[in-house]
Design a protein around this motif. Structure first.
Motif, short mmCIF file in Angstrom:
data_model
loop_
_atom_site.label_atom_id
_atom_site.label_comp_id
_atom_site.label_asym_id
_atom_site.label_seq_id
_atom_site.Cartn_x
_atom_site.Cartn_y
_atom_site.Cartn_z
N LEU A 61 0.86 -1.18 0.00
CA LEU A 61 0.00 0.00 0.00
C LEU A 61 0.89 1.23 0.00
CD1 LEU A 61 -2.64 1.54 0.20
CD2 LEU A 61 -2.68 1.08 2.66
N LEU A 62 0.87 1.97 -1.11
CA LEU A 62 1.64 3.20 -1.24
C LEU A 62 0.72 4.38 -0.92
CD1 LEU A 62 3.58 2.40 -4.53
CD2 LEU A 62 4.39 2.15 -2.17
N VAL A 63 1.08 5.13 0.10
CA VAL A 63 0.24 6.21 0.61
C VAL A 63 0.76 7.55 0.10
CG1 VAL A 63 -0.61 7.36 2.70
CG2 VAL A 63 -0.32 4.87 2.66
N ALA A 114 -15.22 8.45 1.36
CA ALA A 114 -14.21 8.15 0.35
C ALA A 114 -14.68 7.04 -0.60
CB ALA A 114 -12.91 7.73 1.02
N ASN A 115 -14.14 7.07 -1.81
CA ASN A 115 -14.35 6.00 -2.78
C ASN A 115 -13.04 5.25 -2.99
OD1 ASN A 115 -17.10 6.66 -3.38
ND2 ASN A 115 -16.37 8.34 -4.68
N ILE A 116 -13.14 3.93 -3.14
CA ILE A 116 -11.98 3.10 -3.47
C ILE A 116 -12.32 2.36 -4.76
CG2 ILE A 116 -10.48 1.20 -2.76
CD1 ILE A 116 -11.06 1.89 0.12
N ILE A 117 -11.42 2.43 -5.74
CA ILE A 117 -11.68 1.71 -6.98
C ILE A 117 -10.71 0.55 -7.13
CG2 ILE A 117 -12.58 3.81 -8.03
CD1 ILE A 117 -10.15 3.94 -9.78
N ALA A 118 -11.22 -0.54 -7.66
CA ALA A 118 -10.41 -1.74 -7.90
C ALA A 118 -10.30 -1.94 -9.41
CB ALA A 118 -11.04 -2.96 -7.24
N SER A 174 -10.05 10.16 -10.96
CA SER A 174 -10.30 11.59 -10.84
C SER A 174 -11.79 11.90 -10.80
CB SER A 174 -9.63 12.32 -12.02
OG SER A 174 -9.91 13.69 -11.99
N GLU A 175 -12.56 11.24 -11.66
CA GLU A 175 -14.00 11.49 -11.73
C GLU A 175 -14.70 11.13 -10.42
OE1 GLU A 175 -15.17 9.18 -15.07
OE2 GLU A 175 -14.45 10.64 -16.55
N LEU A 176 -14.25 10.05 -9.78
CA LEU A 176 -14.87 9.59 -8.53
C LEU A 176 -14.19 10.18 -7.30
CD1 LEU A 176 -15.46 5.79 -9.29
CD2 LEU A 176 -17.16 7.63 -9.28
N ASN A 177 -13.15 10.99 -7.54
CA ASN A 177 -12.37 11.54 -6.42
C ASN A 177 -11.94 10.41 -5.49
OD1 ASN A 177 -11.11 13.60 -4.99
ND2 ASN A 177 -12.90 13.96 -3.70
N ALA A 178 -11.39 9.37 -6.07
CA ALA A 178 -11.03 8.17 -5.31
C ALA A 178 -9.91 8.46 -4.32
CB ALA A 178 -10.59 7.05 -6.26
N ALA A 179 -10.01 7.84 -3.15
CA ALA A 179 -8.96 7.96 -2.14
C ALA A 179 -7.94 6.83 -2.26
CB ALA A 179 -9.58 7.94 -0.74
N MET A 180 -8.31 5.76 -2.98
CA MET A 180 -7.39 4.64 -3.16
C MET A 180 -7.74 3.87 -4.42
SD MET A 180 -6.63 1.30 -0.72
CE MET A 180 -6.33 2.30 0.73
N VAL A 181 -6.70 3.34 -5.07
CA VAL A 181 -6.85 2.44 -6.20
C VAL A 181 -6.18 1.12 -5.85
CG1 VAL A 181 -6.23 1.99 -8.61
CG2 VAL A 181 -6.95 4.28 -7.93
N ILE A 182 -6.88 0.02 -6.11
CA ILE A 182 -6.31 -1.32 -5.90
C ILE A 182 -6.10 -1.95 -7.27
CG2 ILE A 182 -6.57 -3.55 -4.76
CD1 ILE A 182 -8.74 -2.27 -3.01
N LYS A 218 0.17 8.57 -12.40
CA LYS A 218 -0.87 9.42 -12.97
C LYS A 218 -1.99 9.75 -12.00
CE LYS A 218 -0.34 8.05 -17.83
NZ LYS A 218 -1.04 7.49 -19.01
N ILE A 219 -1.96 9.20 -10.81
CA ILE A 219 -3.05 9.48 -9.87
C ILE A 219 -2.50 10.06 -8.58
CG2 ILE A 219 -4.58 7.70 -10.79
CD1 ILE A 219 -3.74 5.89 -8.55
N ASN A 220 -3.35 10.77 -7.88
CA ASN A 220 -2.93 11.41 -6.63
C ASN A 220 -3.74 10.85 -5.47
OD1 ASN A 220 -1.49 13.12 -4.98
ND2 ASN A 220 -3.01 14.74 -5.14
N CYS A 221 -3.60 9.56 -5.26
CA CYS A 221 -4.27 8.92 -4.12
C CYS A 221 -3.48 7.68 -3.73
CB CYS A 221 -5.71 8.57 -4.47
SG CYS A 221 -5.90 7.28 -5.71
N ASP A 222 -3.91 7.03 -2.67
CA ASP A 222 -3.26 5.79 -2.24
C ASP A 222 -3.38 4.73 -3.33
OD1 ASP A 222 -3.01 7.19 0.10
OD2 ASP A 222 -4.09 5.75 1.34
N VAL A 223 -2.38 3.86 -3.39
CA VAL A 223 -2.41 2.75 -4.34
C VAL A 223 -2.04 1.47 -3.60
CG1 VAL A 223 -1.42 1.76 -6.43
CG2 VAL A 223 -1.71 4.23 -6.26
N MET A 224 -2.86 0.43 -3.78
CA MET A 224 -2.51 -0.90 -3.26
C MET A 224 -2.25 -1.83 -4.44
SD MET A 224 -4.52 -3.65 -0.84
CE MET A 224 -3.99 -2.95 0.72
#
Length: 314
Positions: free
Chosen positions: A145-147, A156-160, A260-268, A292-298
């Motif tokens: 998990l990269l924060v 928050a929204n999280i997208i997988a 970006s559209e969902l203002n996601a706080a994390m992408v898995i 390319k994104i500015n949120c957490d990444v797992m």
């Protein structure tokens, strides 16, 4: 549900701010069992090993002194995050390659997840000079998990990012693993989860080589296949249709766009363990997405992945 009972947090040596530790504490406090957090740091100073004027014992004593100073600093910066709901420890090792030290500690401590703060890397750094983040994505056997931000937003929204167009068992299993992680994280962090899939654009050269080829019909067929596969995946895991997104394009374009559209706080997402020239010059989808994104990444590895630092396979 993923347990995350043993969390390895990589300390940020350059700042008293520790967003990775903050995120680890969030996960630990929502655990159904008592979690353990280890704040870890790998340090090295070339000059300590090259000082010929000192004896081996004197160099060892200097290294131990530096390690002790860092341990005291880590306990100090961690203090505001700590309470009695989880166990906490610090560990500092002397190692000239941080990513190797981190992965070796994963095996030694049987950790479930690595959490590390990250930043946006420039093109040269991410393609030629492979930083610790990329090494961990490629070679760590547990979720990484990269924060990027310390603050976790409300609602928050999280997208997988799932790959539903493939019939490969590896991809099927990885999709299930990604959705399982999504379930765990949305419950722990009070977020809403979305499944996102990108399907390929019809290659332009096909219409030149095959005049009778109908690109519109082909594109419709590909989209239909991916929509059907996504429906099967969401129904398997109990997700509503409005929580699924299927778009045409490259994952490294679609995932940041949806994020970006969902203002996601994390992408898995899933990642593979690239080695050799392909790792240096090509990279993979996970690495392109992260930049390319500015949120957490797992990032997750597929089942059966064997790290090159696994002591049982070395």
């Amino acid at each position: 549900m993923s347990i995350y009972s043993k969390i390895l947090v990589v300390a940020n040596l350059n700042s008293d701010e520790q967003p990775a530790l903050a995120r680890a504490v969030q996960l630990a406090k929502q655990s159904q069992s008592r979690s353990q957090i280890c704040l870890f740091l790998s340090i090295y100073d070339f000059s300590y090993d090259m000082t010929s004027m000192l004896s081996h014992e004197e160099r060892d004593a200097m290294r131990r002194g530096v390690i002790q100073q860092r341990e005291e600093w880590m306990r100090e910066i961690a203090a505001p995050h700590l309470d009695d709901s989880f166990d906490f420890s610090v560990q500092v090792v002397w190692h000239n390659r941080p990513y190797i030290a981190i992965v070796e500690e994963v095996f030694a401590g049987k950790h479930d997840i690595i959490i590390k703060a990250t930043r946006k890397h420039d093109i040269l750094e991410s393609v030629i000079f492979t930083p610790t983040d990329w090494h961990l994505l490629r070679k760590c056997p547990v979720p990484v998990l990269l924060v990027k931000n310390a603050h976790w937003p409300e609602d928050a929204n999280i997208i997988a990012s799932v790959h539903v167009g493939s019939e490969s068992q590896t991809h099927i299993d990885l999709n299930d693993g990604i959705v399982t992680q999504l379930d765990s994280l949305t419950q722990r962090l009070g977020a809403k989860g979305y499944l996102v899939n990108a399907y390929p654009v019809t290659p332009a050269n096909i219409t030149i080589e095959l005049p009778e080829f109908d690109p519109a019909t082909y594109t419709d067929a590909v989209r239909g296949h991916h929509l059907t596969a996504m429906k099967a995946l969401r129904q398997k895991h109990g997700y509503a249709e409005e929580q699924t997104i299927v778009e045409q394009g490259l994952p490294e374009d679609i995932i940041p766009q949806v994020s970006s559209e969902l203002n996601a706080a994390m992408v898995i997402l899933g990642t593979t363990g690239r080695t050799g020239l392909s790792a240096v010059f090509i990279g993979n989808t996970a690495e392109h997405v992260i930049d390319k994104i500015n949120c957490d990444v797992m990032a997750l590895k597929p089942n059966g992945y064997i790290s090159p630092f696994d002591p049982e396979h070395s």
